[in-house]
Design an enzyme around this catalytic site. Structure first.
Site, PDB file in Angstrom:
ATOM      1  N   CYS A 123       0.734  -1.332   0.061  1.00 12.00           N
ATOM      2  CA  CYS A 123       0.321   0.000   0.420  1.00 12.00           C
ATOM      3  C   CYS A 123       0.468   1.759  -0.291  1.00 12.00           C
ATOM      4  O   CYS A 123       1.635   1.062   0.961  1.00 12.00           O
ATOM      5  CB  CYS A 123      -0.832  -0.093   0.865  1.00 12.00           C
ATOM      6  SG  CYS A 123      -1.634   1.631   1.453  1.00 12.00           S
ATOM      7  N   CYS A 127      -0.049   5.177   6.706  1.00 18.57           N
ATOM      8  CA  CYS A 127      -0.492   5.401   8.017  1.00 18.57           C
ATOM      9  C   CYS A 127       0.881   4.359   9.137  1.00 18.57           C
ATOM     10  O   CYS A 127       0.788   3.335   9.032  1.00 18.57           O
ATOM     11  CB  CYS A 127      -2.158   4.299   8.425  1.00 18.57           C
ATOM     12  SG  CYS A 127      -2.910   4.715   6.716  1.00 18.57           S
ATOM     13  N   CYS A 130       0.537   0.395  10.429  1.00 17.13           N
ATOM     14  CA  CYS A 130      -0.376  -0.643   9.440  1.00 17.13           C
ATOM     15  C   CYS A 130       0.882  -0.801   8.739  1.00 17.13           C
ATOM     16  O   CYS A 130       2.109   0.199   8.391  1.00 17.13           O
ATOM     17  CB  CYS A 130      -1.228   0.475   8.353  1.00 17.13           C
ATOM     18  SG  CYS A 130      -1.557  -1.134   7.349  1.00 17.13           S
ATOM     19  N   CYS A 169     -15.871  -9.828   5.347  1.00 13.39           N
ATOM     20  CA  CYS A 169     -15.461  -8.755   4.731  1.00 13.39           C
ATOM     21  C   CYS A 169     -13.868  -8.839   4.115  1.00 13.39           C
ATOM     22  O   CYS A 169     -13.401 -10.631   4.405  1.00 13.39           O
ATOM     23  CB  CYS A 169     -14.778  -7.809   6.058  1.00 13.39           C
ATOM     24  SG  CYS A 169     -16.534  -7.425   6.714  1.00 13.39           S
ATOM     25  N   CYS A 203     -18.768  -7.534   3.044  1.00 13.71           N
ATOM     26  CA  CYS A 203     -18.447  -6.267   2.845  1.00 13.71           C
ATOM     27  C   CYS A 203     -17.030  -5.921   2.100  1.00 13.71           C
ATOM     28  O   CYS A 203     -16.351  -7.377   3.247  1.00 13.71           O
ATOM     29  CB  CYS A 203     -18.029  -5.415   5.059  1.00 13.71           C
ATOM     30  SG  CYS A 203     -17.263  -4.473   5.513  1.00 13.71           S
ATOM     31  N   CYS A 263     -19.953   1.081   7.407  1.00 14.42           N
ATOM     32  CA  CYS A 263     -18.973   0.862   7.922  1.00 14.42           C
ATOM     33  C   CYS A 263     -18.035   1.913   8.529  1.00 14.42           C
ATOM     34  O   CYS A 263     -17.158   1.826   7.399  1.00 14.42           O
ATOM     35  CB  CYS A 263     -18.736  -0.940   7.653  1.00 14.42           C
ATOM     36  SG  CYS A 263     -17.897  -1.082   8.902  1.00 14.42           S
ATOM     37  N   ARG A 335     -19.114  -3.149  17.243  1.00 14.64           N
ATOM     38  CA  ARG A 335     -18.565  -3.948  16.795  1.00 14.64           C
ATOM     39  C   ARG A 335     -16.942  -3.944  17.560  1.00 14.64           C
ATOM     40  O   ARG A 335     -16.200  -2.756  17.425  1.00 14.64           O
ATOM     41  CB  ARG A 335     -17.990  -4.361  15.514  1.00 14.64           C
ATOM     42  CG  ARG A 335     -19.307  -4.657  14.348  1.00 14.64           C
ATOM     43  CD  ARG A 335     -18.997  -4.221  12.726  1.00 14.64           C
ATOM     44  NE  ARG A 335     -19.738  -4.532  11.687  1.00 14.64           N
ATOM     45  CZ  ARG A 335     -21.112  -5.281  12.179  1.00 14.64           C
ATOM     46  NH1 ARG A 335     -21.203  -6.520  12.568  1.00 14.64           N
ATOM     47  NH2 ARG A 335     -22.355  -5.281  11.031  1.00 14.64           N
TER      48      ARG A 335
END
Length: 406
Positions: A123, A127, A130, A169, A203, A263, A335
């Protein structure tokens, strides 16, 4: 003595009347909700020998709007209100959140979801939490992998359904579909269609979307799209420099406009302060519609990321945020997401009491370990929880334009 006896009898009679009013209709009937919201039970002062009354901790908050309107659907929350909720004594906070939870949900029903990493690593975002960021790959050792094939994803969905999950998901480590092109995005659309045919909620979390990409996902059968705000607008620049908070809000808006359930939640333990948590919850609760799903994640610090030394948020902080989320977003699915592995069954029971009604089940969440399916089955048995069944969503009728024929 006669006066004292009459006072006790009056309080008992009032209490019985309240109990009859609350419980004679059943816990989830409209009459019960009306009783709790429109006809609150009168406070019964406890007289002492001196004739004074003792004010309970719950009574101290009863004069505040959020306590007076407990369970109401609002989109005008102030930062101060949410901070006040977060600072309420834990037992009173959980009691109030549990009361809201029972107004809108079956408190013993918890949905099990499964999250599959369909494309790991590579990616371009930076972040700090991550391990899938290409910016941290040398220190984390995470390698960029190809997008999984359709058969592998379908088989994983079949296993998830057999293990009790009703929501599947899929996450891809992309900045967004625009980064990878139409061919890979088409493959994800096919995954969505095939998994949805199993009778599961579907999702995805694929990064930033354009309005057109959101429409394509809707047409493919997508139930929900995950795009967390992560933290407050004020703290967001401390965790990433490759996108703006407004980018997140634009994607959430595109998802909602396409008719896909939103979400959207956050992560605790990024180095934020309590005011940042209040700000995050305010952002979520003041959206045009509350997110259908609000994941509350606890950072799992991964070696090699800039946040590898961040302290693990304790269970009490997790419970507080879940309770506050339940109070400000009464109808949303809250959640209990990443970071659950180190929570005891007792900790998780408190989370469910405070308003959580979903967990992610399966041995792994993207790149971090998660509770094993057998452990969750044991917890469900011990706590007397039942699994939320899959319910086919009913299409929302489109609003008619002003002046259109009725």
């Amino acid at each position: 003595m006669a006066y004292r006896s009459q006072g006790i009898l009056r309080r008992l009679t009032t209490a019985v009347s309240c109990l009859e009013r609350e419980f004679s209709f059943g816990a989830f009937s409209p009459a019960f909700v009306r009783c709790r919201s429109a006809q609150p039970c009168p406070e019964i002062p406890l007289e002492t020998s001196q004739g004074s009354s003792n004010e309970s901790a719950a009574g101290k908050v009863s004069g505040k709007r959020w306590a007076r309107e407990l369970g109401a659907i609002r989109m005008d929350w102030t930062r101060d209100e949410i901070s006040d909720i977060l600072q309420t004594s834990l037992l009173d906070l959980v009691y109030n959140a549990a009361s809201v939870h029972r107004m809108h949900h079956n408190p013993n029903m918890v949905q099990r979801c499964t999250l599959l990493n369909i494309k790991s690593g590579g990616c371009p975002e930076d972040c700090g939490y991550c391990s899938q960021s290409s910016k941290h790959s040398k220190t984390t050792g995470t390698k960029a992998e190809r997008l999984l094939d359709l058969d592998s994803v379908y088989e994983a969905a079949l296993r998830a359904k057999a293990q009790g999950s009703t929501r599947f998901c899929m996450g891809a480590a992309w900045r967004g579909p625009s980064q990878v092109g139409a061919r890979q995005f088409d493959r994800v659309l096919n995954m969505v269609t095939k998994v949805r045919a199993l009778g599961m909620e579907v999702c995805t979390t694929l990064g930033m979307l354009t309005p057109e990409q959101a429409k394509q996902l809707k047409e493919a059968g997508l139930t929900a799209y995950n795009h967390n705000l992560d933290t407050s607008p004020e703290f967001y620049s401390k965790i990433t420099s490759t996108r703006k908070y407004e980018d997140r809000l634009k994607t959430v808006g595109a998802v909602r406009e396409a008719g896909i359930s939103v979400c959207c939640g956050g992560i605790l333990g990024l180095g934020e302060k309590e005011d940042d948590r209040a700000s995050l919850l305010q952002q979520l609760a003041n959206m045009p519609e509350h997110p259908e799903s609000v994941p509350i994640n606890r950072l799992v610090a991964i070696k090699g990321t800039p946040m590898e030394d961040n302290k693990l948020v304790d269970a009490v902080e997790m419970i507080r945020c879940i309770a506050a989320a339940r109070i400000v977003m009464p109808r949303s699915m809250v959640r209990l997401a990443a970071g659950r592995l180190n929570l005891s069954i007792t900790d998780q029971a408190m989370c469910f009491m405070a308003g959580a009604n979903s967990v992610f089940s399966g041995d792994e969440l993207l790149t971090t370990k998660n509770n094993e399916v057998s452990d969750d089955e044991k917890m469900f048995r011990e706590l007397g929880l039942t699994e939320k069944p899959y319910i086919e969503p009913v299409p929302t009728p489109k609003r008619q334009e002003a002046g259109a024929a009725m």
